[in-house]
Scaffold this motif. Structure first.
Motif, PDB file in Angstrom:
ATOM      1  N   GLU A 671       1.325  31.650 -22.519  1.00  0.00           N
ATOM      2  CA  GLU A 671       2.525  30.823 -22.571  1.00  0.00           C
ATOM      3  C   GLU A 671       3.776  31.646 -22.242  1.00  0.00           C
ATOM      4  O   GLU A 671       4.625  31.212 -21.447  1.00  0.00           O
ATOM      5  CB  GLU A 671       2.652  30.209 -23.967  1.00  0.00           C
ATOM      6  CG  GLU A 671       3.881  29.336 -24.149  1.00  0.00           C
ATOM      7  CD  GLU A 671       4.033  28.860 -25.577  1.00  0.00           C
ATOM      8  OE1 GLU A 671       4.393  27.695 -25.771  1.00  0.00           O
ATOM      9  OE2 GLU A 671       3.783  29.677 -26.502  1.00  0.00           O
ATOM     10  N   ASN A 755       3.553  26.168 -28.108  1.00  0.00           N
ATOM     11  CA  ASN A 755       4.910  25.618 -28.158  1.00  0.00           C
ATOM     12  C   ASN A 755       5.301  24.795 -26.935  1.00  0.00           C
ATOM     13  O   ASN A 755       6.325  24.122 -26.967  1.00  0.00           O
ATOM     14  CB  ASN A 755       5.939  26.751 -28.325  1.00  0.00           C
ATOM     15  CG  ASN A 755       5.702  27.574 -29.569  1.00  0.00           C
ATOM     16  OD1 ASN A 755       5.527  27.021 -30.658  1.00  0.00           O
ATOM     17  ND2 ASN A 755       5.652  28.882 -29.419  1.00  0.00           N
ATOM     18  N   HIS A 756       4.556  24.886 -25.853  1.00  0.00           N
ATOM     19  CA  HIS A 756       4.953  24.206 -24.623  1.00  0.00           C
ATOM     20  C   HIS A 756       3.740  23.541 -23.964  1.00  0.00           C
ATOM     21  O   HIS A 756       2.599  24.022 -24.099  1.00  0.00           O
ATOM     22  CB  HIS A 756       5.594  25.184 -23.630  1.00  0.00           C
ATOM     23  CG  HIS A 756       6.945  25.672 -24.043  1.00  0.00           C
ATOM     24  ND1 HIS A 756       7.117  26.670 -24.976  1.00  0.00           N
ATOM     25  CD2 HIS A 756       8.200  25.286 -23.663  1.00  0.00           C
ATOM     26  CE1 HIS A 756       8.394  26.898 -25.142  1.00  0.00           C
ATOM     27  NE2 HIS A 756       9.078  26.067 -24.366  1.00  0.00           N
ATOM     28  N   HIS A 757       4.041  22.435 -23.276  1.00  0.00           N
ATOM     29  CA  HIS A 757       3.087  21.834 -22.354  1.00  0.00           C
ATOM     30  C   HIS A 757       3.403  22.363 -20.966  1.00  0.00           C
ATOM     31  O   HIS A 757       4.576  22.555 -20.624  1.00  0.00           O
ATOM     32  CB  HIS A 757       3.214  20.308 -22.348  1.00  0.00           C
ATOM     33  CG  HIS A 757       2.862  19.675 -23.660  1.00  0.00           C
ATOM     34  ND1 HIS A 757       1.608  19.731 -24.217  1.00  0.00           N
ATOM     35  CD2 HIS A 757       3.632  18.956 -24.537  1.00  0.00           C
ATOM     36  CE1 HIS A 757       1.603  19.072 -25.361  1.00  0.00           C
ATOM     37  NE2 HIS A 757       2.821  18.597 -25.595  1.00  0.00           N
ATOM     38  N   SER A 787       7.269  23.211 -17.207  1.00  0.00           N
ATOM     39  CA  SER A 787       6.872  23.220 -18.620  1.00  0.00           C
ATOM     40  C   SER A 787       7.792  22.307 -19.400  1.00  0.00           C
ATOM     41  O   SER A 787       8.899  21.968 -18.959  1.00  0.00           O
ATOM     42  CB  SER A 787       6.931  24.635 -19.196  1.00  0.00           C
ATOM     43  OG  SER A 787       8.267  25.062 -19.289  1.00  0.00           O
ATOM     44  N   GLU A 789       8.768  21.516 -23.717  1.00  0.00           N
ATOM     45  CA  GLU A 789       8.539  21.920 -25.097  1.00  0.00           C
ATOM     46  C   GLU A 789       7.618  20.924 -25.786  1.00  0.00           C
ATOM     47  O   GLU A 789       7.781  19.707 -25.640  1.00  0.00           O
ATOM     48  CB  GLU A 789       9.867  22.030 -25.852  1.00  0.00           C
ATOM     49  CG  GLU A 789       9.734  22.674 -27.212  1.00  0.00           C
ATOM     50  CD  GLU A 789      11.080  22.965 -27.843  1.00  0.00           C
ATOM     51  OE1 GLU A 789      11.092  23.432 -28.995  1.00  0.00           O
ATOM     52  OE2 GLU A 789      12.108  22.718 -27.170  1.00  0.00           O
ATOM     53  N   ARG A 790       6.654  21.448 -26.498  1.00  0.00           N
ATOM     54  CA  ARG A 790       5.640  20.606 -27.139  1.00  0.00           C
ATOM     55  C   ARG A 790       6.245  19.899 -28.347  1.00  0.00           C
ATOM     56  O   ARG A 790       6.864  20.520 -29.215  1.00  0.00           O
ATOM     57  CB  ARG A 790       4.463  21.469 -27.570  1.00  0.00           C
ATOM     58  CG  ARG A 790       3.270  20.672 -28.044  1.00  0.00           C
ATOM     59  CD  ARG A 790       2.182  21.632 -28.542  1.00  0.00           C
ATOM     60  NE  ARG A 790       1.625  22.412 -27.468  1.00  0.00           N
ATOM     61  CZ  ARG A 790       0.632  22.020 -26.682  1.00  0.00           C
ATOM     62  NH1 ARG A 790       0.120  20.807 -26.839  1.00  0.00           N
ATOM     63  NH2 ARG A 790       0.161  22.801 -25.744  1.00  0.00           N
ATOM     64  N   THR A 791       6.057  18.574 -28.375  1.00  0.00           N
ATOM     65  CA  THR A 791       6.546  17.786 -29.514  1.00  0.00           C
ATOM     66  C   THR A 791       5.415  17.252 -30.370  1.00  0.00           C
ATOM     67  O   THR A 791       5.646  16.797 -31.487  1.00  0.00           O
ATOM     68  CB  THR A 791       7.391  16.605 -29.009  1.00  0.00           C
ATOM     69  OG1 THR A 791       6.593  15.812 -28.098  1.00  0.00           O
ATOM     70  CG2 THR A 791       8.628  17.110 -28.278  1.00  0.00           C
ATOM     71  N   VAL A 795      -1.422  16.291 -25.394  1.00  0.00           N
ATOM     72  CA  VAL A 795      -0.713  16.488 -24.132  1.00  0.00           C
ATOM     73  C   VAL A 795       0.152  15.273 -23.845  1.00  0.00           C
ATOM     74  O   VAL A 795      -0.310  14.137 -23.919  1.00  0.00           O
ATOM     75  CB  VAL A 795      -1.712  16.715 -22.976  1.00  0.00           C
ATOM     76  CG1 VAL A 795      -0.982  16.885 -21.662  1.00  0.00           C
ATOM     77  CG2 VAL A 795      -2.579  17.916 -23.273  1.00  0.00           C
ATOM     78  N   ASP A 796       1.443  15.523 -23.538  1.00  0.00           N
ATOM     79  CA  ASP A 796       2.347  14.425 -23.229  1.00  0.00           C
ATOM     80  C   ASP A 796       1.968  13.781 -21.912  1.00  0.00           C
ATOM     81  O   ASP A 796       1.421  14.418 -21.010  1.00  0.00           O
ATOM     82  CB  ASP A 796       3.789  14.940 -23.145  1.00  0.00           C
ATOM     83  CG  ASP A 796       4.274  15.377 -24.506  1.00  0.00           C
ATOM     84  OD1 ASP A 796       3.596  15.076 -25.496  1.00  0.00           O
ATOM     85  OD2 ASP A 796       5.327  16.046 -24.559  1.00  0.00           O
TER      86      ASP A 796
END
Length: 802
Positions: A671, A755-757, A787, A789-791, A795-796
């Motif tokens: 990441e 922390n990120h997609h 990228s 930020e993962r919420t 996976v979004d």
């Protein structure tokens, strides 16, 4: 040469055209004219030399050109140069550009080598003291200092670049203008030096701010050094004070003993007269004769009419002989000025009743004849009556004083008057106890013959002692005191009081304090006297004390500052070393250990500049370095931002690793590196070189295991080894402009990023999935697009693999 003419004559048409236009000759025309003049001068010089030195041999008249003698200058033909109109116009165009960019790169038949050889053969005076280049070379010291400071401030300038007179486009006016522009004055150079020092101080303060332990260590060191230095200085001052007080004590003891001895000498006449009265019968009849004498009519005078008896030579001459003998033997002349014998407490025999010998220097006569017949007991004079009463009743030596005598020989206690002829004197009394004689005192009968009384000039005794010089030479203050019983007329009581009988001039002893004073007791016939000796508080402190205290503080500060600077420099070196390799590797190298570390899953980033070879060919080396420096400084900031480790740069290649040497999970390492790569692409999109050109990079990522360490002893570098390094390099080399290519393992690790997609796109070339990689064949790879930020853990939408 005669058949060809000068090569530069072929530009005459161009010159005439310019002149006809009314603009006058250009700088190029003037330069060409100069070349032509130099060439003609060279030809003339060569021909003259040849004609003078080359003489034909008479035996071979048929030879067209005889062989030149040894040492003759060989005639040379200047190279042929053709200047057409297009060439001259191109030359003018280049000349009108920036002088630093003038190049002979025109598409004409004018060659650099031809022009250079022609110009160099004609310009033999290049670098002479009269040329602007010679003037440039003779720049003053301030210019050199300024050039060095400018070079440190802006490293992308070339301070060594100077005009080249061999350059065919060299212009004297431009060179002189450049030399004047770059010449620096003293104030300019000093200003640049000040800026340099300010920058150095700023770097030092930044280091101190980033390493607060240096400040704390320096402050602690300053406190320790200052405290130790001040304590040592105080101890030295205390030792000095002790030595000074010991010296004062020694002088005080010596002086006090002298006074004790002298005082005993002054009392000697009393004891001698007392013994004479007791041992002989010379004065035995005096008490009875005085008792039968009549009283004077004046009752207040308390005197008897005894002049006849007391001046009788039968009594007076022996008395004087005794006293004079003692005065001479004890060396008391001028000090012992009056001795009295008082039988029955009535003053009778007086040695030197009129004393003019001792005071001839002031033309004055001490007259005590008025004291003959006076009886102080019951006289109504409290002090004298108390002294006589104590002398007779207690059988002790009593001393009264200091007192003074005025011009009329009257005693006074006011010693501040201006009419005093004897400024200080003492009066001592000794009772003569003799059986067969009685004296009634306050209804008490005492077996007393009377008493003897001596007067001595205390002021003269002090002068004779040299006490003032003795103490003054050592800077010592003194005060000699004794306890005395004083009568208080207001209360009609007798009180003990400390009487000062000698002290430093002008009341200097009043500044004595207990801390700077030594007390020396002196045993005398009048009891115990106290000699106070010491120094003023300020004088007792050493002269070097304040200076040494200040020096201790200053030296402590300087030493602490020096240590701080050493620590700052050490921290800078350590920080620089930690930028070159990890702290753990540095510590192992310091211990002499081999640095080898294994990392099971890391992610490596490689990038390079697309078309770098072509781009570098269009730039000077300094411009290339400047471009790379600006680019990689931006990348370095991203390294700090994302917590990855910069491994190295090789030319235009930039290598970064995540998960080493600071270990973290494989997903987190991938990441961090992926975020770094995306930011690096964004940075490159906005970056422009100083010439306004845009550059492009391609990047590649790969994950796997590596081994890190330092190999060799010289120029140690922290390197990574393993197939993952080669694979990441292949990912970069097979990538495309403005894209990030990642291996299949890296892509799977990014799916687990905490922390990120990451939006990843499968690489396809037509119907082919993946890319051919040297040594690995067709390899499945991915493009990293962006990228988010993962919420949430899933996976979004919109970030599914493409």
């Amino acid at each position: 040469m005669s058949g060809q003419g000068h090569p530069l004559d072929r530009v005459a048409s161009t010159e005439s055209t310019d002149n006809e236009s009314g603009t006058g000759p250009s700088l190029v025309d003037l330069q060409l004219q100069r070349w032509r003049e130099r060439g003609e001068a060279s030809q003339t010089s060569s021909a003259t030399t040849s004609e003078v030195e080359a003489e034909p041999e008479p035996e071979q008249p048929a030879e067209p050109e005889p062989e030149p003698e040894a040492g003759a200058v060989e005639q040379t033909q200047p190279p042929s140069v053709t200047f057409d109109a297009a060439a001259v116009e191109a030359m003018k165009t280049v000349h009108n550009t920036d002088p630093g960019q003038r190049r002979l790169s025109m598409g004409s038949n004018v060659t650099w080598s031809t022009l250079s050889s022609s110009n160099s053969s004609a310009g033999s005076s290049s670098g002479s003291s009269d040329s602007p280049f010679g003037l440039y070379r003779r720049t003053n010291i301030w210019t050199k200092i300024a050039e060095k400071a400018r070079a440190e401030k802006d490293p992308w300038t070339d301070p060594e670049a100077v005009p080249d007179e061999d350059d065919p486009w060299y212009d004297a006016a431009d060179a002189a203008e450049q030399a004047d522009a770059e010449r620096a004055t003293c104030w300019e150079a000093l200003g640049l030096l000040c800026d340099q020092k300010k920058a150095s101080f700023a770097r030092t303060f930044r280091t101190l701010r980033s390493h607060p332990s240096i400040v704390l260590t320096s402050l602690l060191l300053f406190a320790v050094l200052t405290t130790a230095g001040l304590l040592a200085t105080r101890q030295m001052a205390a030792s000095y004070e002790t030595a000074m007080l010991d010296a004062a004590h020694d002088v005080g003891v010596e002086t006090a003993q002298w006074f004790s001895d002298e005082f005993d000498k002054l009392l000697m006449p009393m004891f001698t007269v007392s013994q004479f009265v007791k041992m002989t019968g010379s004065f035995r009849a005096l008490p009875d004769k005085l008792a039968m004498a009549e009283q004077e009519p004046d009752e207040e005078a308390r005197k008897r009419l005894v002049n006849e008896v007391c001046t009788d030579p039968e009594y007076l001459l022996p008395f004087k002989q005794i006293v004079d003998g003692i005065r001479q033997d004890a060396n008391l002349s001028g000090v012992l000025f009056n001795v009295r014998l008082s039988p029955g407490a009535t003053t009778c025999l007086i040695d030197r009743a009129t004393n003019e010998d001792d005071y001839a220097d002031i033309d004055w006569t001490y007259d005590s004849t008025g004291e003959i017949g006076r009886n102080w007991l019951g006289s109504g004079h409290p002090m004298m009556e108390a002294i006589i009463r104590q002398t007779l009743l207690d059988d002790v030596v009593t001393v009264a004083g200091p007192m003074a005598f005025d011009a009329n020989s009257n005693p006074t206690m006011d010693m501040t008057r201006d009419d005093l002829n004897i400024k200080e004197f003492f009066c001592a009394h000794l009772a003569i106890n003799l059986p067969g004689y009685e004296l009634r005192i306050d209804d008490e009968v005492r077996p007393t013959y009377g008493y003897v009384q001596v007067f001595f000039d205390w002021a003269r005794l002090k002068e004779r002692s040299g006490i003032y010089d003795r103490f003054g030479d050592h800077g010592i203050l003194f005060k000699l005191t004794r306890s005395d019983t004083m009568y208080d007329a207001d209360t009609d009581t007798y009180n003990d009081k400390e009487v000062v009988i000698a002290q430093s001039p002008d009341g200097g002893a009043s500044v004595l304090v207990d801390e700077s004073t030594e007390l020396v007791p002196v045993a005398t016939s009048n009891g115990e006297w106290i000699m106070h000796v010491g120094y003023p508080p300020a004088f007792l402190r050493p002269a070097w004390y304040a200076g040494l205290m200040a020096a201790v503080v200053i030296m402590s500060f300087l030493l602490s500052a020096a240590v701080a600077l050493v620590l700052v420099e050490k921290s800078r070196n350590r920080d620089l070393l930690y930028k070159m390799m990890p702290p753990g590797a540095v510590r192992k190298l310091h211990r002499g250990q081999t640095v080898v570390e294994r990392f099971h899953n890391v992610t490596i980033f490689f990038s390079d500049i697309v078309g770098f070879t072509t781009l570098a060919g269009e730039m000077t080396p300094l411009e290339v370095m400047r471009m790379l420096n600006e680019l990689y400084v931006g990348f370095d900031k991203l390294v700090e931002k994302h917590g990855v480790y910069k491994v190295e740069t090789i030319g235009d290649a930039y290598m970064v690793i995540g998960g080493a040497p600071d270990r973290c999970s494989a997903a987190e390492a991938a990441e961090r590196v992926a975020l770094f790569a995306l930011d690096a692409l964004d940075f490159v999109k906005t970056y422009r070189t100083h010439r306004g050109e845009q550059i492009f990079i391609r990047a590649g990522l790969a994950s796997g295991s590596v081994v890190a360490g330092v190999v060799g002893d010289k120029m140690p570098r922290y390197c990574f080894f393993g197939d993952t390094v080669n694979f990441a390099s292949r990912m970069e080399s097979t990538s495309k402009r403005g894209r990030i290519q990642a291996s299949d393992l890296t892509k799977h690790l990014l799916r687990e990023a905490p922390n990120h997609h990451f939006l990843c796109e499968e690489r396809r070339e037509g119907n082919q999935v993946g890319v051919e990689v040297k040594g690995k064949g067709l390899t499945h790879t991915w493009w990293i697009r962006k990228s988010k930020e993962r919420t949430c853990p899933t996976v979004d939408k919109g970030f599914q693999d493409l």
